[in-house]
Write a protein that holds these residues in place. Structure first.
Motif, PDB file in Angstrom:
ATOM      1  N   LYS A   1       0.904  -1.114  -0.057  1.00 53.13           N
ATOM      2  CA  LYS A   1      -0.088   0.001   0.038  1.00 53.13           C
ATOM      3  C   LYS A   1       0.791   1.295  -0.221  1.00 53.13           C
ATOM      4  O   LYS A   1       2.084   1.132   0.824  1.00 53.13           O
ATOM      5  CB  LYS A   1      -0.761  -0.122   1.298  1.00 53.13           C
ATOM      6  N   SER A   2       0.344   2.142  -0.774  1.00 50.18           N
ATOM      7  CA  SER A   2       1.273   3.533  -0.568  1.00 50.18           C
ATOM      8  C   SER A   2       0.617   4.435   0.416  1.00 50.18           C
ATOM      9  O   SER A   2      -0.402   4.431   0.767  1.00 50.18           O
ATOM     10  CB  SER A   2       0.910   4.291  -2.003  1.00 50.18           C
ATOM     11  N   TRP A   3       1.711   5.451   0.875  1.00 53.65           N
ATOM     12  CA  TRP A   3       1.357   6.378   1.851  1.00 53.65           C
ATOM     13  C   TRP A   3       0.096   7.114   1.544  1.00 53.65           C
ATOM     14  O   TRP A   3      -0.860   7.594   2.206  1.00 53.65           O
ATOM     15  CB  TRP A   3       2.631   7.254   2.159  1.00 53.65           C
ATOM     16  N   ALA A   4      -0.004   7.720   0.299  1.00 53.27           N
ATOM     17  CA  ALA A   4      -1.038   8.344  -0.211  1.00 53.27           C
ATOM     18  C   ALA A   4      -2.363   7.605  -0.066  1.00 53.27           C
ATOM     19  O   ALA A   4      -3.417   8.324   0.371  1.00 53.27           O
ATOM     20  CB  ALA A   4      -0.937   8.782  -1.655  1.00 53.27           C
ATOM     21  N   GLU A   5      -2.446   6.312  -0.341  1.00 53.29           N
ATOM     22  CA  GLU A   5      -3.664   5.511  -0.093  1.00 53.29           C
ATOM     23  C   GLU A   5      -4.308   5.584   1.375  1.00 53.29           C
ATOM     24  O   GLU A   5      -5.284   5.964   1.842  1.00 53.29           O
ATOM     25  CB  GLU A   5      -3.482   4.056  -0.535  1.00 53.29           C
ATOM     26  N   VAL A   6      -3.301   5.231   2.323  1.00 55.53           N
ATOM     27  CA  VAL A   6      -3.359   5.330   3.774  1.00 55.53           C
ATOM     28  C   VAL A   6      -3.806   6.662   4.409  1.00 55.53           C
ATOM     29  O   VAL A   6      -4.287   6.747   5.368  1.00 55.53           O
ATOM     30  CB  VAL A   6      -2.156   4.752   4.533  1.00 55.53           C
ATOM     31  N   ALA A   7      -3.224   7.847   3.455  1.00 57.05           N
ATOM     32  CA  ALA A   7      -3.566   9.117   4.146  1.00 57.05           C
ATOM     33  C   ALA A   7      -5.118   9.663   3.758  1.00 57.05           C
ATOM     34  O   ALA A   7      -5.420  10.662   4.057  1.00 57.05           O
ATOM     35  CB  ALA A   7      -2.741  10.072   3.245  1.00 57.05           C
ATOM     36  N   GLU A   8      -5.982   8.731   3.181  1.00 59.62           N
ATOM     37  CA  GLU A   8      -7.229   8.960   3.048  1.00 59.62           C
ATOM     38  C   GLU A   8      -8.081   9.184   4.169  1.00 59.62           C
ATOM     39  O   GLU A   8      -7.682   8.558   5.139  1.00 59.62           O
ATOM     40  CB  GLU A   8      -7.942   8.066   2.109  1.00 59.62           C
ATOM     41  N   HIS A   9      -8.938   9.979   3.984  1.00 65.07           N
ATOM     42  CA  HIS A   9      -9.952  10.370   5.219  1.00 65.07           C
ATOM     43  C   HIS A   9     -10.279   9.205   6.021  1.00 65.07           C
ATOM     44  O   HIS A   9     -10.287   8.787   6.987  1.00 65.07           O
ATOM     45  CB  HIS A   9     -10.897  11.318   4.822  1.00 65.07           C
ATOM     46  N   ARG A  10     -10.989   8.142   5.125  1.00 63.57           N
ATOM     47  CA  ARG A  10     -11.622   6.898   5.751  1.00 63.57           C
ATOM     48  C   ARG A  10     -10.490   5.956   6.376  1.00 63.57           C
ATOM     49  O   ARG A  10     -10.873   5.449   7.360  1.00 63.57           O
ATOM     50  CB  ARG A  10     -12.370   6.034   4.735  1.00 63.57           C
ATOM     51  N   TYR A  11      -9.279   5.908   5.954  1.00 63.30           N
ATOM     52  CA  TYR A  11      -8.436   5.243   6.440  1.00 63.30           C
ATOM     53  C   TYR A  11      -8.005   5.638   7.892  1.00 63.30           C
ATOM     54  O   TYR A  11      -7.698   5.068   8.887  1.00 63.30           O
ATOM     55  CB  TYR A  11      -7.277   4.837   5.511  1.00 63.30           C
ATOM     56  N   VAL A  12      -7.617   6.924   7.749  1.00 60.52           N
ATOM     57  CA  VAL A  12      -7.135   7.681   9.035  1.00 60.52           C
ATOM     58  C   VAL A  12      -8.186   7.665  10.201  1.00 60.52           C
ATOM     59  O   VAL A  12      -7.703   7.238  11.253  1.00 60.52           O
ATOM     60  CB  VAL A  12      -6.963   9.152   8.588  1.00 60.52           C
ATOM     61  N   PHE A  13      -9.506   7.923   9.726  1.00 63.27           N
ATOM     62  CA  PHE A  13     -10.349   7.648  10.956  1.00 63.27           C
ATOM     63  C   PHE A  13     -10.741   6.126  11.338  1.00 63.27           C
ATOM     64  O   PHE A  13     -11.052   6.009  12.547  1.00 63.27           O
ATOM     65  CB  PHE A  13     -11.832   8.351  10.649  1.00 63.27           C
ATOM     66  N   SER A  14     -10.496   5.281  10.254  1.00 62.69           N
ATOM     67  CA  SER A  14     -10.340   3.871  10.904  1.00 62.69           C
ATOM     68  C   SER A  14      -9.346   3.442  11.732  1.00 62.69           C
ATOM     69  O   SER A  14      -9.469   2.920  12.933  1.00 62.69           O
ATOM     70  CB  SER A  14     -10.437   2.811   9.579  1.00 62.69           C
ATOM     71  N   MET A  15      -8.222   4.046  11.659  1.00 62.55           N
ATOM     72  CA  MET A  15      -7.024   3.872  12.529  1.00 62.55           C
ATOM     73  C   MET A  15      -7.448   4.540  13.815  1.00 62.55           C
ATOM     74  O   MET A  15      -7.172   4.417  15.195  1.00 62.55           O
ATOM     75  CB  MET A  15      -5.835   4.732  12.020  1.00 62.55           C
ATOM     76  N   MET A  16      -8.053   5.763  13.710  1.00 63.02           N
ATOM     77  CA  MET A  16      -8.380   6.514  15.072  1.00 63.02           C
ATOM     78  C   MET A  16      -9.557   5.612  15.761  1.00 63.02           C
ATOM     79  O   MET A  16      -9.375   5.608  17.166  1.00 63.02           O
ATOM     80  CB  MET A  16      -8.984   7.692  14.733  1.00 63.02           C
ATOM     81  N   GLU A  17     -10.177   4.763  15.305  1.00 63.08           N
ATOM     82  CA  GLU A  17     -11.202   3.950  15.975  1.00 63.08           C
ATOM     83  C   GLU A  17     -10.749   3.007  16.762  1.00 63.08           C
ATOM     84  O   GLU A  17     -11.239   2.449  17.947  1.00 63.08           O
ATOM     85  CB  GLU A  17     -12.272   3.334  14.893  1.00 63.08           C
ATOM     86  N   HIS A  18      -9.440   2.638  16.705  1.00 62.39           N
ATOM     87  CA  HIS A  18      -8.683   1.447  17.118  1.00 62.39           C
ATOM     88  C   HIS A  18      -7.422   2.220  17.848  1.00 62.39           C
ATOM     89  O   HIS A  18      -6.648   1.159  18.153  1.00 62.39           O
ATOM     90  CB  HIS A  18      -8.551   0.500  16.201  1.00 62.39           C
ATOM     91  N   ILE A  19      -7.603   3.506  18.146  1.00 63.89           N
ATOM     92  CA  ILE A  19      -6.444   3.961  18.653  1.00 63.89           C
ATOM     93  C   ILE A  19      -5.714   3.275  20.148  1.00 63.89           C
ATOM     94  O   ILE A  19      -4.739   3.399  20.535  1.00 63.89           O
ATOM     95  CB  ILE A  19      -6.299   5.400  18.592  1.00 63.89           C
ATOM     96  N   GLY A  20      -7.053   2.999  20.911  1.00 64.71           N
ATOM     97  CA  GLY A  20      -6.803   2.590  22.060  1.00 64.71           C
ATOM     98  C   GLY A  20      -6.882   0.700  22.108  1.00 64.71           C
ATOM     99  O   GLY A  20      -7.224   0.437  23.344  1.00 64.71           O
ATOM    100  N   SER A  21      -6.469   0.496  21.230  1.00 62.37           N
ATOM    101  CA  SER A  21      -6.432  -1.277  20.932  1.00 62.37           C
ATOM    102  C   SER A  21      -5.681  -1.784  22.214  1.00 62.37           C
ATOM    103  O   SER A  21      -4.484  -1.352  22.522  1.00 62.37           O
ATOM    104  CB  SER A  21      -6.416  -1.619  19.695  1.00 62.37           C
ATOM    105  N   THR A  22      -6.099  -2.946  22.896  1.00 64.83           N
ATOM    106  CA  THR A  22      -5.254  -3.646  23.718  1.00 64.83           C
ATOM    107  C   THR A  22      -4.194  -4.639  22.903  1.00 64.83           C
ATOM    108  O   THR A  22      -3.463  -5.194  23.801  1.00 64.83           O
ATOM    109  CB  THR A  22      -5.859  -4.451  24.775  1.00 64.83           C
TER     110      THR A  22
END
Length: 275
Positions: free
Chosen positions: A18-39
């Protein structure tokens, strides 16, 4: 996206699929935020946090997206998610949200995108969070670092470096940091005292009144004397241990720089009085 999908995405990024440009998309960024506190330590520390660091540090994210991220991070469902709980997994979400806020604040120092009003909002939220956070655990077995105090102190340090923050706000921030150290809830074991000292030193460099720092060291002995009469033996011993550790760390740091000689002398006297 669920945790498994986010983990797969970030592993693909690390492997070059995957490229950084793809992961920098809004939907991916907020998907990461959803799991920022994962154990899941690998997902939380080695993937989500590290990818956020690279995305922000290497300017892969637009200013608009970073502002959206910051506003979301400061909300009740992130920095204040289940605030007041102690010993629960929700602390990871709050603590790692504070780390994300620190990354965004650091980026603003190098590539300004936040208004003075937004910096003021961040100050209000961080101070409130420090006051409300009950879970001050350091390392949690099988789940990694919770470190709410240390991570928030890092965010505060990035905040007080910002020229858009009013020096008049330093007093409130200073008191909030100090209050977090002088606690009888648990003995700090993971260098929390040193992390809290860093933003205090930054504020002293940038205009915090020397009298405020001096006043703290003068107030500690009578404060401890009063607490000894009021608190249980266990709580007092914990409080005294945290105070001494903070003072000794501050003394060591002050002793390495001549401009802090006034602090060194005050701490020396304070430690003598409370020993």
């Amino acid at each position: 996206m669920n945790e498994k999908e986010v983990k797969s995405l970030l592993l693909e990024l690390q492997s070059g699929q995957k490229s950084w440009a793809e992961v920098a998309e809004h939907r991916y960024v907020f998907s990461m935020m959803e799991h920022i506190g994962s154990t899941d330590v690998e997902l939380r520390d080695e993937l989500i946090y590290q990818v956020f660091w690279k995305l922000i540090h290497n300017s892969h994210l637009s200013e608009e997206l970073m502002i959206d991220m910051l506003n979301t991070a400061l909300s009740d469902i992130y920095l204040f998610d289940e605030i007041g709980e102690n010993g629960m997994d929700s602390v990871f979400k709050r603590s790692y949200t504070a780390l994300l806020i620190a990354l965004l604040l650091n980026q603003d120092l190098h590539r300004p995108f936040l208004t003075e009003e937004m910096i003021g909002k961040v100050k209000d939220k961080l101070v409130t969070y420090l006051d409300l956070e009950e879970d001050i655990r350091g390392y949690v077995t099988n789940k990694g670092w919770a470190h709410s105090v240390a991570n928030t102190a890092y965010a505060v340090d990035e905040l007080v470096k910002n020229p858009k923050l009013k020096v008049a706000d330093y007093d409130e921030i200073f008191q909030s940091l100090v209050n977090k150290i002088f606690t009888s809830k648990a003995v700090y074991l993971s260098n929390e005292d040193e992390r809290v000292i860093m933003p205090i030193l930054t504020m002293l460099e940038n205009g915090l009144s020397i009298d405020i720092a001096k006043g703290l060291f003068e107030r500690i002995p009578p404060f401890l004397a009063k607490q000894k009469e009021k608190a249980s033996t266990k709580k007092f011993v914990i409080l005294q241990a945290n105070c001494k550790m903070f003072l000794k760390s501050f003394y060591y740091i002050a002793s390495t720089d001549k401009k802090y000689a006034f602090i060194e002398r005050k701490i020396e006297r304070c430690l003598t009085e409370i020993s």
